[in-house]
Design a protein around this motif. Structure first.
Motif, short mmCIF file in Angstrom:
data_model
loop_
_atom_site.label_atom_id
_atom_site.label_comp_id
_atom_site.label_asym_id
_atom_site.label_seq_id
_atom_site.Cartn_x
_atom_site.Cartn_y
_atom_site.Cartn_z
N ALA A 23 0.62 -0.99 0.21
CA ALA A 23 0.05 0.08 -0.34
C ALA A 23 1.06 0.87 -0.17
CB ALA A 23 -0.91 -0.42 1.27
N GLU A 184 -1.08 -3.77 8.71
CA GLU A 184 -0.06 -4.43 7.81
C GLU A 184 1.59 -5.07 8.24
OE1 GLU A 184 1.12 -1.24 5.79
OE2 GLU A 184 -1.68 -1.08 4.14
N ASN A 230 -1.10 -6.30 4.45
CA ASN A 230 -0.61 -5.48 3.78
C ASN A 230 -0.75 -7.98 2.90
OD1 ASN A 230 0.52 -3.47 2.11
ND2 ASN A 230 1.40 -5.28 0.94
N SER A 255 -4.91 -4.68 2.58
CA SER A 255 -4.45 -3.64 1.73
C SER A 255 -3.61 -4.10 0.33
CB SER A 255 -2.67 -3.27 2.66
OG SER A 255 -3.47 -2.33 3.56
N GLU A 292 -7.77 -1.03 2.41
CA GLU A 292 -7.26 0.02 1.22
C GLU A 292 -7.35 -0.46 0.15
OE1 GLU A 292 -3.55 1.82 2.83
OE2 GLU A 292 -4.13 1.64 4.87
N THR A 293 -7.65 0.54 -1.17
CA THR A 293 -7.36 0.00 -2.34
C THR A 293 -7.09 0.90 -3.25
OG1 THR A 293 -7.76 -1.40 -3.90
CG2 THR A 293 -9.69 -0.40 -3.53
N TYR A 325 -9.21 4.26 -1.52
CA TYR A 325 -8.76 5.77 -1.07
C TYR A 325 -8.41 6.32 -1.74
CZ TYR A 325 -4.30 8.74 0.90
OH TYR A 325 -4.06 9.95 1.14
#
Length: 386
Positions: A23, A184, A230, A255, A292-293, A325
């Motif tokens: 990420a 992460e 992650n 992530s 999260e992407t 994000y």
């Protein structure tokens, strides 16, 4: 979170059959005044939670056969500019909003950001991060060095007063909150990573369980615990070494970005996520959320990637939602950045699969479709606390 030094380091290792995708640095907490302004006073939510009706199964979130989509911005709920642009570009609003809070800077619990998210019809997800971002090293290899926040100190009770204050504050909110604690952890760029900061094998699980158990001891049942590594890469800490167990986790987060610095070569959904999904399947029976992407447009393929991403998720029923994000950081990750990206995202979430809605009285799904006997089950946290 990828930086040029990290790319140089990654070049020293042998890459396997997939690309090392991490990420980008999304330090939403680097400007805490943008996170929440003291001048903003959010009214408390006015909903009323109905008591459970005997024999009636509560509605699950997300309901069976659907997935939610959410948003994570650099500025958080204190500045909704990027949120508003996201809603306009997507053609409808998200169901989850994540914001970050670092232990070293956010000294005390504040319900205002949570209320602001809930008042807009979204589940709050707290990215709870045990470090002081203000003391972050500018040298990438030293970024994870903060001895004060060593995992053994967390597990040993050094932060119990702080954790207790937040547990009581979240309990008093009266609505569900997802907590993405120490994310992460399979990398090396945070003080809570086992490969950093003098931490030892087994320290992460001990710290996670200690924090979780403090919440349970205080009767804080309204938490969805999100364990969020992650995507795996060569020499990452094995996920099996870091997983606290299904009894301590409600959702597994993840992530994974297309196009982090120096890695703009096009990568499909399967290339980025499939190795990690296979590894997660071996260690957990909890649903997965891509926490999260985002995608770069460096090669003009952002819209293409968005289309592929949103078409791929329904093929993975273990993934019950994702958070985009929506900010400008290393690049412009926003779907609102271009008409093509906006159109691709809007068309993608217009699919019937993305019709999830959220309300405070809904119960989070914590079982996979193959093992679920119903569309909703009590949260793991709630059942353990009874």
């Amino acid at each position: 979170m990828i930086t040029l030094p990290r790319i140089m380091l990654a070049a020293l290792v042998v890459i396997g059959s997939y690309v090392f995708v991490v990420a980008p640095r999304v330090d939403a907490y680097t400007n805490p005044s943008a996170q929440w302004s003291p001048q903003v006073v959010e009214p408390r939510p006015t909903f009323t939670l109905e008591p459970p009706v005997p024999g009636r199964r509560p509605q699950g979130f997300p309901d069976a056969g659907t997935a939610f989509f959410g948003i994570f911005t650099e500025k958080g709920p204190g500045d909704l500019t990027d949120y508003n642009g996201f809603v306009q570009a997507a053609g409808k609003g998200p169901q989850v909003m994540m914001f970050a809070s670092g232990w070293g800077a956010q000294k005390h619990f504040d319900r205002q950001p949570f209320d602001r998210i809930v008042n807009r019809g979204m589940l709050p997800m707290l990215g709870w991060e045990p470090w002081d971002y203000r003391a972050e090293s500018k040298t990438d290899k030293d970024r994870g060095t903060q001895p004060q926040y060593r995992l053994s100190r967390i597990a040993g009770g050094a932060f119990d007063a702080y954790i207790t204050e937040w547990a009581k504050g979240i309990k008093d909110l009266g609505y569900p909150v997802a907590i993405r604690f120490a994310h992460e952890m399979n990398g090396y760029w945070y003080p809570w990573c086992e490969s950093a900061n003098g931490n030892q094998r087994g320290d992460y699980v001990a710290a996670w369980r200690h924090v979780h158990d403090l919440f349970a001891k205080l009767g804080t049942k309204n938490v969805i615990w999100v364990w969020s590594p992650n995507v795996v890469y060569e020499n990452a800490t094995p996920l099996s070494q870091l997983y606290p167990g299904d009894d301590y986790v409600d959702w597994v987060g993840l992530s994974g970005y297309y196009g982090t610095a120096g890695m703009e070569t096009y990568q499909t959904f399967d290339q980025i996520y499939r190795p990690t999904l296979a590894e997660l399947k071996r260690i957990s029976q909890r649903p997965i959320v891509v926490t999260e992407t985002a995608a770069t447009d460096a090669q003009g393929r952002k819209a293409e990637w968005i289309t592929d991403f949103l078409r791929s998720l329904p093929k993975h029923p273990e993934i019950i939602g994702f958070l985009w994000y929506e900010s400008i950081k290393e690049t412009d990750w926003r779907i609102a950045a271009t008409p093509a990206a906006s159109s691709a995202f809007a068309q993608g979430v217009a699919q019937p699969y993305y019709t999830a809605r959220w309300s405070p009285d809904m119960v989070p799904r914590t079982t996979l479709p193959s093992t679920a006997s119903a569309s909703a089950t009590p949260s793991a946290s709630a059942s353990r606390s009874n």
